[in-house]
Motif scaffolding. Structure first.
Motif, PDB file in Angstrom:
ATOM      1  N   THR A 134      70.638   2.384  41.942  1.00  0.00           N
ATOM      2  CA  THR A 134      69.687   3.273  42.624  1.00  0.00           C
ATOM      3  C   THR A 134      70.379   4.542  43.085  1.00  0.00           C
ATOM      4  O   THR A 134      69.859   5.656  42.917  1.00  0.00           O
ATOM      5  N   PHE A 254      62.444   8.881  38.116  1.00  0.00           N
ATOM      6  CA  PHE A 254      61.947   8.400  39.405  1.00  0.00           C
ATOM      7  C   PHE A 254      61.573   6.922  39.346  1.00  0.00           C
ATOM      8  O   PHE A 254      61.878   6.153  40.267  1.00  0.00           O
ATOM      9  N   SER A 255      60.910   6.498  38.272  1.00  0.00           N
ATOM     10  CA  SER A 255      60.513   5.093  38.168  1.00  0.00           C
ATOM     11  C   SER A 255      61.729   4.185  38.026  1.00  0.00           C
ATOM     12  O   SER A 255      61.737   3.071  38.570  1.00  0.00           O
ATOM     13  N   ALA A 258      63.086   3.952  41.569  1.00  0.00           N
ATOM     14  CA  ALA A 258      62.213   3.255  42.516  1.00  0.00           C
ATOM     15  C   ALA A 258      62.203   1.751  42.301  1.00  0.00           C
ATOM     16  O   ALA A 258      62.039   0.983  43.257  1.00  0.00           O
ATOM     17  N   ILE A 259      62.390   1.293  41.056  1.00  0.00           N
ATOM     18  CA  ILE A 259      62.273  -0.134  40.764  1.00  0.00           C
ATOM     19  C   ILE A 259      63.562  -0.890  41.076  1.00  0.00           C
ATOM     20  O   ILE A 259      63.537  -2.110  41.320  1.00  0.00           O
TER      21      ILE A 259
END
Length: 397
Positions: A134, A254-255, A258-259
């Motif tokens: 992340t 972004f995905s 975020a995950i």
């Protein structure tokens, strides 16, 4: 331990931020110097060339010294590479800086990933790698935005390169204030620096979890390279605005970011790492294959998110599997060969997509990449079925 982990993540995040800033600034600097398209392509690929040949040696170095010193050397190399870009005029500085930064980032990644493997086991390790990746995604997402702002408001590409040099110092400071941790405690037999490729391939061949990890990781790099290299050009051909193109491209990053903090929870919901990794490949394959057929903004956003979620989950899980599948003294070298395969795919994916686009257009190119990812998924499922009973018992949560 938490302070050390935070410092490692901060340093790697800033290093990736610097690297993605330079992905914007270096090509623009080369264009200002009158670079031809061929010269520009060679310059952009420069950071990925040497790691193909030196990843195993660097992995052996980390196995021999532990993570601390190589991580610090990599941070010093990032500073040196950014300084070369800023200080040396013309193509000399651009080439030299790119080569040094590619090697420095390789050293930092192998060292950091090896260090993180010692922070826990099981779901705890999944959480650590989820947060580690992340932080890297944050740097990758912010780098181009910061570089663009610097180019527009602070002296063009040269201003962005100077800013990257200053930020590389932050990465260096973060590493040197972290606590010291050895790679495997120095109590085990040290590994020589010269490790043959055949020996590492034998480890991959004989370790089924590593095989599955490598397939998932290479698939993610294929999806990432195919999605990011020509997507802006494809979207421009659909007569979309620059803002719309930027939004669709950024959704993938972004995905992915975020995950990743939810990796461990998703693994529990899907009842296993390998089931999750198979699903990520299905997401990536579907997202890429259908992108070439989509002209609708919302569909393009959805397919970009599919690819992002697939990449975001597969990468930390592939590292966790390696960390728990091989012996401690083999971790650094196994992670190194994984990174070498990733770099090879990062180098080849844009070439493959460019060749397919030249022959049949973007629809054909993305269809071929999607089918290749479904082939990866088929091989993954075949291997998992062949060794499924043993693997499920060994990695049951």
């Amino acid at each position: 331990m938490r302070m050390e982990f935070a410092c490692i993540c901060l340093s790697l995040s800033v290093a990736f931020l610097v690297q993605t800033m330079l992905l914007v600034a270096v090509p623009l600097s080369a264009i200002e110097l009158g670079a031809t398209p061929l010269a520009l392509g060679l310059l952009v690929s420069a950071p990925y060339v040497l790691p193909l040949f030196l990843a195993l040696s660097f992995g052996s170095l980390v196995a021999r010294w532990g993570s601390t010193r190589p991580l610090q050397l990599g941070a010093v190399g990032m500073v040196l590479g950014a300084w070369l870009l800023a200080a040396l005029p013309g193509f000399t500085g651009l080439v030299a800086g790119q080569l040094v930064i590619g090697l420095a980032q390789l050293m930092m990644i192998i060292s950091a990933q090896t260090a993180v493997t010692y922070f826990g086991r099981g779901t705890k390790l999944e959480r650590y790698f989820g947060w580690y990746t992340t932080f890297l995604s944050v740097g990758q997402m912010l780098g181009p935005l910061l570089a663009g702002w610097m180019i527009d408001h602070r002296g063009g590409p040269a201003g962005a390169i100077h800013a990257a040099f200053l930020l590389s110092l932050v990465s260096l400071v973060a590493i040197f204030i972290s606590n010291k941790r050895k790679g495997h405690g120095g109590a085990k037999k040290k590994v020589g620096l010269r490790v043959g490729l055949a020996r590492q391939l034998a480890l991959v061949k004989n370790t089924h979890g590593v095989q599955l990890s490598m397939i998932a990781s290479i698939a993610a790099m294929l999806a990432l390279g195919a999605h990011s290299s020509y997507l802006p050009v494809y979207l421009e051909s659909l007569a979309l605005s620059g803002t719309t193109i930027g939004l669709i491209v950024s959704l993938r990053a972004f995905s992915s970011m975020a995950i990743r903090p939810f990796t461990s929870m998703i693994v529990r919901l899907l009842r296993g790492r390998y089931a999750t990794m198979a699903l990520t490949m299905a997401f990536m394959a579907s997202g890429l294959l259908l992108t070439g057929f989509a002209g609708n903004f919302y569909l393009l956003c959805f397919f970009s998110i599919l690819v992002g979620v697939g990449v975001g989950l597969s990468q930390p899980l592939s590292m966790v599997v390696i960390a728990e599948e091989v012996l401690e003294e083999q971790r650094a070298q196994t992670l190194a060969i994984r990174l070498m395969a990733n770099r090879a795919m990062q180098f080849l994916a844009p070439l493959l997509l460019g060749f397919a686009t030249q022959l049949g257009g973007f629809t054909v190119a993305y269809f071929i990449c999607g089918m290749m990812l479904f082939l990866h998924l088929a091989i993954f499922k075949w291997l998992r079925h062949r060794y499924g009973k043993t693997l499920v018992r060994k990695f049951a949560d």
